[in-house]
Design a protein around this motif. Structure first.
Motif, PDB file in Angstrom:
ATOM      1  N   PRO A 194      39.934 101.073  55.925  1.00 23.35           N
ATOM      2  CA  PRO A 194      39.435 102.234  55.173  1.00 23.35           C
ATOM      3  C   PRO A 194      39.532 102.005  53.667  1.00 23.35           C
ATOM      4  O   PRO A 194      40.383 101.250  53.194  1.00 23.35           O
ATOM      5  N   ALA A 195      38.678 102.677  52.932  1.00 27.15           N
ATOM      6  CA  ALA A 195      38.615 102.465  51.479  1.00 27.15           C
ATOM      7  C   ALA A 195      39.946 102.753  50.805  1.00 27.15           C
ATOM      8  O   ALA A 195      40.348 102.032  49.874  1.00 27.15           O
ATOM      9  N   PHE A 196      40.670 103.768  51.257  1.00 24.83           N
ATOM     10  CA  PHE A 196      41.914 104.137  50.573  1.00 24.83           C
ATOM     11  C   PHE A 196      43.031 103.108  50.795  1.00 24.83           C
ATOM     12  O   PHE A 196      44.057 103.142  50.115  1.00 24.83           O
ATOM     13  N   LEU A 197      42.829 102.178  51.747  1.00 22.26           N
ATOM     14  CA  LEU A 197      43.826 101.142  51.987  1.00 22.26           C
ATOM     15  C   LEU A 197      43.467  99.814  51.335  1.00 22.26           C
ATOM     16  O   LEU A 197      44.233  98.852  51.428  1.00 22.26           O
ATOM     17  N   ALA A 198      42.316  99.758  50.666  1.00 25.42           N
ATOM     18  CA  ALA A 198      41.845  98.475  50.134  1.00 25.42           C
ATOM     19  C   ALA A 198      42.793  97.937  49.058  1.00 25.42           C
ATOM     20  O   ALA A 198      43.148  96.751  49.059  1.00 25.42           O
ATOM     21  N   ILE A 199      43.195  98.791  48.129  1.00 26.73           N
ATOM     22  CA  ILE A 199      44.078  98.318  47.047  1.00 26.73           C
ATOM     23  C   ILE A 199      45.452  97.902  47.586  1.00 26.73           C
ATOM     24  O   ILE A 199      45.923  96.793  47.275  1.00 26.73           O
ATOM     25  N   PRO A 200      46.124  98.720  48.403  1.00 21.73           N
ATOM     26  CA  PRO A 200      47.409  98.255  48.964  1.00 21.73           C
ATOM     27  C   PRO A 200      47.263  96.979  49.783  1.00 21.73           C
ATOM     28  O   PRO A 200      48.131  96.099  49.723  1.00 21.73           O
ATOM     29  N   LEU A 201      46.151  96.868  50.533  1.00 21.22           N
ATOM     30  CA  LEU A 201      45.946  95.661  51.335  1.00 21.22           C
ATOM     31  C   LEU A 201      45.843  94.429  50.447  1.00 21.22           C
ATOM     32  O   LEU A 201      46.457  93.391  50.732  1.00 21.22           O
ATOM     33  N   GLY A 202      45.057  94.525  49.373  1.00 20.92           N
ATOM     34  CA  GLY A 202      44.913  93.382  48.480  1.00 20.92           C
ATOM     35  C   GLY A 202      46.226  92.968  47.846  1.00 20.92           C
ATOM     36  O   GLY A 202      46.555  91.777  47.766  1.00 20.92           O
ATOM     37  N   ILE A 203      47.009  93.951  47.390  1.00 21.79           N
ATOM     38  CA  ILE A 203      48.295  93.653  46.754  1.00 21.79           C
ATOM     39  C   ILE A 203      49.253  92.998  47.754  1.00 21.79           C
ATOM     40  O   ILE A 203      49.911  91.990  47.446  1.00 21.79           O
ATOM     41  N   LEU A 204      49.324  93.551  48.964  1.00 20.57           N
ATOM     42  CA  LEU A 204      50.236  93.003  49.973  1.00 20.57           C
ATOM     43  C   LEU A 204      49.798  91.612  50.417  1.00 20.57           C
ATOM     44  O   LEU A 204      50.640  90.732  50.641  1.00 20.57           O
ATOM     45  N   ALA A 205      48.491  91.406  50.559  1.00 20.39           N
ATOM     46  CA  ALA A 205      48.001  90.082  50.960  1.00 20.39           C
ATOM     47  C   ALA A 205      48.320  89.048  49.892  1.00 20.39           C
ATOM     48  O   ALA A 205      48.744  87.921  50.198  1.00 20.39           O
ATOM     49  N   ALA A 206      48.126  89.408  48.630  1.00 19.03           N
ATOM     50  CA  ALA A 206      48.454  88.483  47.543  1.00 19.03           C
ATOM     51  C   ALA A 206      49.941  88.139  47.567  1.00 19.03           C
ATOM     52  O   ALA A 206      50.322  86.956  47.467  1.00 19.03           O
ATOM     53  N   ALA A 207      50.791  89.159  47.703  1.00 22.67           N
ATOM     54  CA  ALA A 207      52.237  88.923  47.718  1.00 22.67           C
ATOM     55  C   ALA A 207      52.644  88.054  48.908  1.00 22.67           C
ATOM     56  O   ALA A 207      53.481  87.156  48.775  1.00 22.67           O
ATOM     57  N   ALA A 208      52.026  88.290  50.075  1.00 20.16           N
ATOM     58  CA  ALA A 208      52.388  87.526  51.273  1.00 20.16           C
ATOM     59  C   ALA A 208      52.002  86.058  51.129  1.00 20.16           C
ATOM     60  O   ALA A 208      52.800  85.161  51.449  1.00 20.16           O
ATOM     61  N   PHE A 209      50.791  85.795  50.634  1.00 23.69           N
ATOM     62  CA  PHE A 209      50.357  84.401  50.480  1.00 23.69           C
ATOM     63  C   PHE A 209      51.146  83.703  49.379  1.00 23.69           C
ATOM     64  O   PHE A 209      51.489  82.524  49.505  1.00 23.69           O
ATOM     65  N   GLY A 210      51.432  84.405  48.279  1.00 23.37           N
ATOM     66  CA  GLY A 210      52.250  83.812  47.229  1.00 23.37           C
ATOM     67  C   GLY A 210      53.657  83.507  47.721  1.00 23.37           C
ATOM     68  O   GLY A 210      54.224  82.451  47.408  1.00 23.37           O
ATOM     69  N   ALA A 211      54.234  84.442  48.506  1.00 20.55           N
ATOM     70  CA  ALA A 211      55.572  84.216  49.058  1.00 20.55           C
ATOM     71  C   ALA A 211      55.581  83.017  49.997  1.00 20.55           C
ATOM     72  O   ALA A 211      56.515  82.205  49.975  1.00 20.55           O
ATOM     73  N   LEU A 212      54.528  82.886  50.819  1.00 23.33           N
ATOM     74  CA  LEU A 212      54.443  81.750  51.729  1.00 23.33           C
ATOM     75  C   LEU A 212      54.411  80.438  50.959  1.00 23.33           C
ATOM     76  O   LEU A 212      55.085  79.468  51.335  1.00 23.33           O
ATOM     77  N   TRP A 213      53.670  80.396  49.858  1.00 27.61           N
ATOM     78  CA  TRP A 213      53.571  79.173  49.065  1.00 27.61           C
ATOM     79  C   TRP A 213      54.870  78.895  48.304  1.00 27.61           C
ATOM     80  O   TRP A 213      55.076  77.775  47.832  1.00 27.61           O
ATOM     81  N   GLY A 214      55.726  79.896  48.173  1.00 26.51           N
ATOM     82  CA  GLY A 214      57.041  79.667  47.592  1.00 26.51           C
ATOM     83  C   GLY A 214      58.085  79.310  48.637  1.00 26.51           C
ATOM     84  O   GLY A 214      59.019  78.555  48.356  1.00 26.51           O
ATOM     85  N   VAL A 215      57.937  79.846  49.852  1.00 26.97           N
ATOM     86  CA  VAL A 215      58.917  79.609  50.914  1.00 26.97           C
ATOM     87  C   VAL A 215      58.954  78.139  51.309  1.00 26.97           C
ATOM     88  O   VAL A 215      60.030  77.570  51.538  1.00 26.97           O
ATOM     89  N   VAL A 216      57.793  77.496  51.383  1.00 25.21           N
ATOM     90  CA  VAL A 216      57.755  76.118  51.885  1.00 25.21           C
ATOM     91  C   VAL A 216      58.553  75.173  50.975  1.00 25.21           C
ATOM     92  O   VAL A 216      59.412  74.430  51.468  1.00 25.21           O
ATOM     93  N   PRO A 217      58.335  75.159  49.646  1.00 24.45           N
ATOM     94  CA  PRO A 217      59.213  74.322  48.810  1.00 24.45           C
ATOM     95  C   PRO A 217      60.682  74.734  48.897  1.00 24.45           C
ATOM     96  O   PRO A 217      61.570  73.880  48.844  1.00 24.45           O
ATOM     97  N   GLY A 218      60.927  76.054  49.011  1.00 22.42           N
ATOM     98  CA  GLY A 218      62.306  76.501  49.157  1.00 22.42           C
ATOM     99  C   GLY A 218      62.942  75.955  50.421  1.00 22.42           C
ATOM    100  O   GLY A 218      64.101  75.503  50.412  1.00 22.42           O
TER     101      GLY A 218
END
Length: 370
Positions: free
Chosen positions: A108-132
């Protein structure tokens, strides 16, 4: 062995960086003199070009928002004793994550912004977890792995934009526009809602996200059990083991948080301004974040102030290159490099000078009585 330097907390966090900044600008002024320009005129143009109008202030704060995210990312890793220089790659993966989520997940449109923010954080965290994980469990050095992951993220983004996500009718390596519901509101649009007429600029609601992130990092590092564990591991991993803290787990968790924070850069650039995934949107912000974290002493307040300074350099430098042709963009890079040198490599020197000044002031009354 020399005695450890004793400084009040406020002096270490605020006064020492201020002295290093003043010294850096004095050295930059000497360089400006050598090329035949007036340092006072250059300073006036730089300040007015970054803060003198609502338009220029908007761009300064837009750049500062990126630096807050990347500076916080570096600072969290610093507190755990880790040198994360992979902010560029983690931001790139964050951009890929939010693009995939916004373009291919029907929400739904009202979830688009939270979805984008959470997806960015999840992918960024994944790219940090592997070197960690590789450092914690395989002994791979975090500096080497994060450098490698920057390049891997860059290659992956090029491949996806050229071969997968690019519209077949377009020659540009970029995705289609994100759904309009995912656009973060610009600051002038938010101002209009409350009756304020603000100039148009790239500044958007990500600034509020960055300030909230700074507050949350302060709570995490200085007011939580996890933050205590992170600082303990960063100060002495052996003592942390005796205290029942797992350095391995803390390393992985700190790198995950660091990667998620770095992905805030993607939110600001892509959801707040570009509204599509493009190549090289990170533009070196991840590396400048290292200097921001150093200058801010790893404290969120210091990082916000250092981010504002580098935002002024980015925006004011562009205006300066236009108004004073002798001062090129390369000269602005030199000034930024001097700032980084003085805030990083020469930090101990300025700390000793400030400590000596405090010691002299403390002994002054005794000398007068004698």
């Amino acid at each position: 062995m020399a005695a450890p330097l004793k400084l009040p907390r406020w002096a270490d966090v605020a006064l020492v960086p201020a002295v290093s900044v003043v010294a850096a600008f004095l050295v930059a002024g000497i360089v400006v003199l050598f090329i035949g320009e007036d340092p006072l005129t250059v300073t006036r143009v730089l300040i007015y070009g970054s803060l003198g109008t609502g338009y220029s202030l908007g761009f300064t704060l837009f750049y500062a928002t990126n630096f807050i995210f990347t500076g916080l990312a570096v600072a969290v890793a610093f507190h755990a004793g880790l040198f994360n220089i992979g902010g560029e790659g983690q931001a790139l993966l964050g951009g890929i994550g939010l693009a995939l989520a916004l373009l291919f997940l029907p929400v739904p449109a009202f979830l688009a912004i939270p979805l984008g923010i959470l997806a960015a954080a999840a992918f960024g965290a994944l790219w940090g977890v592997v070197p960690g994980y590789l450092q914690a469990y395989r002994g791979s050095h975090i500096v080497i792995t994060t450098i490698m992951f920057n390049w891997l993220a860059s290659i992956l983004s090029v491949y996806l934009l050229v071969n997968v996500l690019r519209p077949p009718t377009s020659m540009n390596p970029e995705t289609p526009l994100f759904p309009e519901a995912s656009f973060l509101p610009a600051m002038h649009e938010l101002g209009a809602l409350v009756g304020l007429e603000l100039p148009r600029s790239q500044l958007n609601a990500s600034l509020f996200l960055a300030l909230i992130a700074a507050w949350l990092v302060w709570l995490l590092i200085f007011r939580s059990r996890l933050g205590y564990a992170i600082r303990t591991v960063g100060a002495n991993p052996t003592a942390a083991v005796y205290a029942g803290i797992s350095p391995r787990a803390v390393t992985v968790i700190a790198m995950a948080i660091s990667g998620a924070l770095a992905a805030g850069l993607a939110v600001n650039e892509l959801m707040g301004y570009q509204h599509r995934l493009i190549l090289e949107f990170t533009s070196g912000y991840g590396f400048v974040g290292i200097a921001v974290a150093l200058m801010g002493r790893g404290h969120p307040v210091g990082i916000i102030l250092a981010s504002l300074l580098f935002g002024m350099l980015y925006q004011g430098g562009a205006e300066l290159a236009f108004e004073v042709p002798a001062i090129t963009r390369d000269m602005i890079v030199v000034i930024g490099g001097v700032l980084i040198l003085f805030a990083g490599a020469l930090d101990g020197l300025f700390k000793r000078l400030v400590a000596a000044a405090f010691a002299a002031r403390a002994h002054q009354p005794v000398a007068k009585e004698a």
